[in-house]
Each structure stands twice: as structure tokens, then as C-alpha cells.
Design an enzyme around this catalytic site. Structure first.
Site, mmCIF file in Angstrom:
data_model
loop_
_atom_site.group_PDB
_atom_site.id
_atom_site.type_symbol
_atom_site.label_atom_id
_atom_site.label_comp_id
_atom_site.label_asym_id
_atom_site.label_seq_id
_atom_site.Cartn_x
_atom_site.Cartn_y
_atom_site.Cartn_z
ATOM 1 N N TYR A 53 8.815 -4.818 3.038
ATOM 2 C CA TYR A 53 8.430 -3.689 3.763
ATOM 3 C C TYR A 53 9.194 -3.655 5.029
ATOM 4 O O TYR A 53 8.445 -4.116 6.014
ATOM 5 C CB TYR A 53 6.718 -4.105 4.133
ATOM 6 C CG TYR A 53 5.736 -4.107 2.895
ATOM 7 C CD1 TYR A 53 6.244 -3.468 1.624
ATOM 8 C CD2 TYR A 53 4.693 -4.411 2.894
ATOM 9 C CE1 TYR A 53 5.435 -3.424 0.472
ATOM 10 C CE2 TYR A 53 3.615 -4.544 1.640
ATOM 11 C CZ TYR A 53 4.104 -3.815 0.566
ATOM 12 O OH TYR A 53 3.313 -3.958 -0.593
ATOM 13 N N HIS A 127 5.893 -9.504 -6.574
ATOM 14 C CA HIS A 127 5.747 -8.031 -6.475
ATOM 15 C C HIS A 127 5.893 -7.172 -7.729
ATOM 16 O O HIS A 127 5.122 -6.181 -7.514
ATOM 17 C CB HIS A 127 6.743 -7.552 -5.371
ATOM 18 C CG HIS A 127 6.434 -6.630 -4.388
ATOM 19 N ND1 HIS A 127 6.923 -6.462 -3.144
ATOM 20 C CD2 HIS A 127 5.542 -5.427 -4.664
ATOM 21 C CE1 HIS A 127 6.440 -5.074 -2.710
ATOM 22 N NE2 HIS A 127 5.542 -4.782 -3.662
ATOM 23 N N SER A 207 -2.573 1.612 -2.832
ATOM 24 C CA SER A 207 -2.715 2.973 -2.731
ATOM 25 C C SER A 207 -4.080 3.457 -3.174
ATOM 26 O O SER A 207 -4.207 4.391 -4.072
ATOM 27 C CB SER A 207 -1.665 3.677 -3.560
ATOM 28 O OG SER A 207 -1.426 5.086 -3.231
ATOM 29 N N PRO A 208 -5.094 2.983 -2.583
ATOM 30 C CA PRO A 208 -6.360 3.113 -3.072
ATOM 31 C C PRO A 208 -6.856 4.572 -3.001
ATOM 32 O O PRO A 208 -7.932 4.916 -3.669
ATOM 33 C CB PRO A 208 -7.371 2.015 -2.532
ATOM 34 C CG PRO A 208 -6.793 1.681 -1.274
ATOM 35 C CD PRO A 208 -5.195 1.637 -1.542
ATOM 36 N N LEU A 209 -6.454 5.272 -1.768
ATOM 37 C CA LEU A 209 -6.875 6.431 -1.565
ATOM 38 C C LEU A 209 -6.000 7.445 -2.234
ATOM 39 O O LEU A 209 -6.429 8.733 -2.095
ATOM 40 C CB LEU A 209 -6.673 6.681 0.058
ATOM 41 C CG LEU A 209 -7.443 5.540 0.819
ATOM 42 C CD1 LEU A 209 -7.196 5.755 2.349
ATOM 43 C CD2 LEU A 209 -9.059 5.725 0.561
ATOM 44 N N GLY A 210 -4.884 7.168 -2.709
ATOM 45 C CA GLY A 210 -4.032 8.226 -3.500
ATOM 46 C C GLY A 210 -3.668 9.220 -2.666
ATOM 47 O O GLY A 210 -3.194 9.100 -1.541
ATOM 48 N N GLY A 211 -3.851 10.755 -2.900
ATOM 49 C CA GLY A 211 -3.533 11.674 -2.021
ATOM 50 C C GLY A 211 -5.075 12.333 -1.439
ATOM 51 O O GLY A 211 -4.884 13.543 -1.166
#
Length: 296
Positions: A53, A127, A207-211
Site C-alpha cells: 500500500y 495478499h 471494498s465493502p462500499l463498492g461504488g
């Protein structure tokens, strides 16, 4: 903050994905550290990082070092589980590489130990599977790191059910977590989630919120419009008087006790809102509406 478990370790039901603090478009260090401190103040006790990262070439471990500096300034850092990862790289041109060879993973773990300033890493995650390296060899390196006491628990990321089962066969109960992408608009990881639930392994959606932050209130239907899977999340959010992001995380938590989402944040107010999702209770009708949104 509600509590869930990774292995035998209690952690906050919502963690902090620290990646946005170090990659392209990252905030300055003062705001980055303020974001981590805001997470701790909100009760977050799980921080997810990785040696890859970073933004530019030659700064591997930027995020790990940032997390270490932020925690060094806090008296409550001992309650935090820092989860890091090895097996990927960034040459600085925006691309990502993968190296799951045992030698690389062992060297990466040693470097992460130094950057985090610890003798043992609480949760060390592979990863991504490397197609050039047999999966058993990569996971075997985690087993050796566990045996040597350099890591307390092991995890795998971006894996399918077969890889989870094989990792479980090699690591036994020391396989503590799976980190896969999962969001309202991308639910293909359901079989992996259910397997983790069955085996007692924590499932950490990345990325649980996505877009959702880019989606319109009605979801949109024009070519190129935001994903309609999020329309119901905006509707439920309006009814509760909260953000759709908070509803999204509450929905994830309601799916399974194995789920511990790790939303990214680059501002203190963002992680405060995400952490509050642990206290948002959705009723059965609301959950059914949100489930139907993904099926439509």
C-alpha cells in the site's frame, strides 16, 4: 462498538482499511494520522494494511510505517489488531505485481515486522494467490512463520472455496481470516463467505462500499449510470436519517456473524460514520429490500 472475533482475538465489528492513506490521491500525513486516531476514538480495534500500500516506486511499506507512527502516539494502541499482508508489489506506475514464493513471503514478513516495530504480527495475510507458485507452497510459508512465532494468526485473500479448504488443511485452526471483495454490487463471494461461516473463519470484505458514494439516489438506469444495486440502500438511509454507506456496512454485518468489513477512509469523518454502522439495526423487511436490490 460491537465486538466480533478473528480467531480468539476480539476486534471491533467494523475495521479500518488503511490503503487510501498511502496510495494515489492520499491525504497529507497529518490528516492520515488524524483519520487513524478518529478510528480508535470511535472504537475501531482492527486496522488492515499491507506492504504494497504505497504510491511511488521505492516506498514499499509506506502504509505500515504510517500506521505504526499513528499507533505510537496512542496509549490505547495495545488493544488494536494490526493486520498486514505480503505477496504483492507496486512498481510505481500504477500497476500491481504478485509474488507468492515462500522466500519472498518470508522476507516480506521480516520487513513488515521492522516497519510495524513489533516482534510478532497479529494477523499476516497472503495478499493474492500467485499462479506461478503452487498454492500449498505459499500457504506453507505462512505455516513456517506461525511455527517461528513471527505471526500470531494467518489469513488469505482473494481466494476461492477450494483454496480456502486447502489452506485450512495446511494451517488448521491457525487460518483465522479470509479477505475477499464483497459489496452490494459484487456478491459473487457468497460461497466463500458461507464456507468461512461454516469453518469459523472471519470474513473480511474489502471494498465493502463498492461504488455507493458515486451512486445516484435512484440508482440510475442510463448507459454508464451508477449501479442500480445501491438504490435501496439510499432509500433505507433516508428513512433512518443516516448515510447509505452506514446502511451498506450494517447490511454486511447482518449477513453473517463471520463478517468484519474493513472500509477504507481518508478523512476522520468518514471512518466515524463507518464505525457507527455497528450500532445500526436493520429490520427483516429492510434487509429483504436490500437483498432484493442485488438480485434485480
Amino acid at each position: 462498538m460491537h465486538i466480533r472475533h478473528i480467531g480468539a482475538v476480539p476486534v471491533s465489528a467494523v475495521g479500518l482499511g488503511a490503503m487510501p492513506l498511502s496510495i494515489e490521491g492520499r491525504p497529507d500525513e497529518d490528516r492520515a494520522i488524524a483519520t487513524i486516531h478518529a478510528a480508535l476514538d470511535a472504537g475501531v480495534t482492527l486496522i488492515d494494511t499491507a506492504d504494497s500500500y504505497h504510491w511511488h516506486a521505492g516506498e514499499a511499506g509506506h502504509n505500515e510505517e504510517l500506521v505504526a507512527r499513528a499507533l505510537a502516539a496512542r496509549d490505547d494502541a495495545g488493544a488494536v489488531l494490526v493486520a498486514t499482508k505480503g505477496g504483492r508489489g507496486r512498481p510505481g506506475d500504477g500497476s500491481w505485481t504478485v509474488d507468492g514464493s515462500p522466500d519472498h513471503l518470508k522476507r516480506a514478513c521480516e520487513a513488515s515486522l521492522r516497519r510495524l516495530g513489533v516482534d510478532t504480527i497479529g494477523l499476516y495475510q497472503l495478499h493474492k494467490p500467485d499462479p506461478a507458485v503452487p498454492w500449498a507452497e505459499s500457504v506453507g510459508a505462512l505455516a513456517e512463520l506461525l511455527d517461528e512465532g513471527k505471526i500470531r494468526m494467518a489469513g488469505v485473500s482473494n481466494v476461492d472455496t477450494g483454496q480456502i479448504r486447502q489452506a485450512r488443511d495446511i494451517l488448521g485452526d491457525r487460518l483465522a481470516s479470509v479477505q475477499n471483495r464483497f459489496s452490494p454490487a459484487l456478491r459473487t463471494g457468497e460461497p466463500e463467505l458461507r464456507l468461512c461461516e461454516e469453518l469459523g473463519i472471519a470474513f473480511l470484505p474489502w471494498s465493502p462500499l463498492g461504488g455507493i458514494s458515486r451512486s445516484s439516489l435512484d440508482g440510475g438506469s442510463r448507459p454508464g449510470a451508477p449501479d442500480p444495486a445501491y438504490a435501496a440502500f439510499h432509500e433505507v438511509a433516508r428513512e433512518h436519517g443516516v448515510s447509505p454507506q452506514r446502511v451498506c456496512l450494517a447490511w454486511l454485518l447482518a449477513r453473517s456473524p463471520a463478517v468484519i468489513p474493513i472500509p477504507g477512509a481518508s478523512r476522520p469523518e468518514t471512518i466515524r460514520d463507518s464505525a457507527a454502522a455497528a450500532g445500526l439495526a436493520l429490520d427483516a423487511d429492510e434487509i429483504a429490500r436490500l437483498e432484493a436490490a442485488g438480485a434485480s
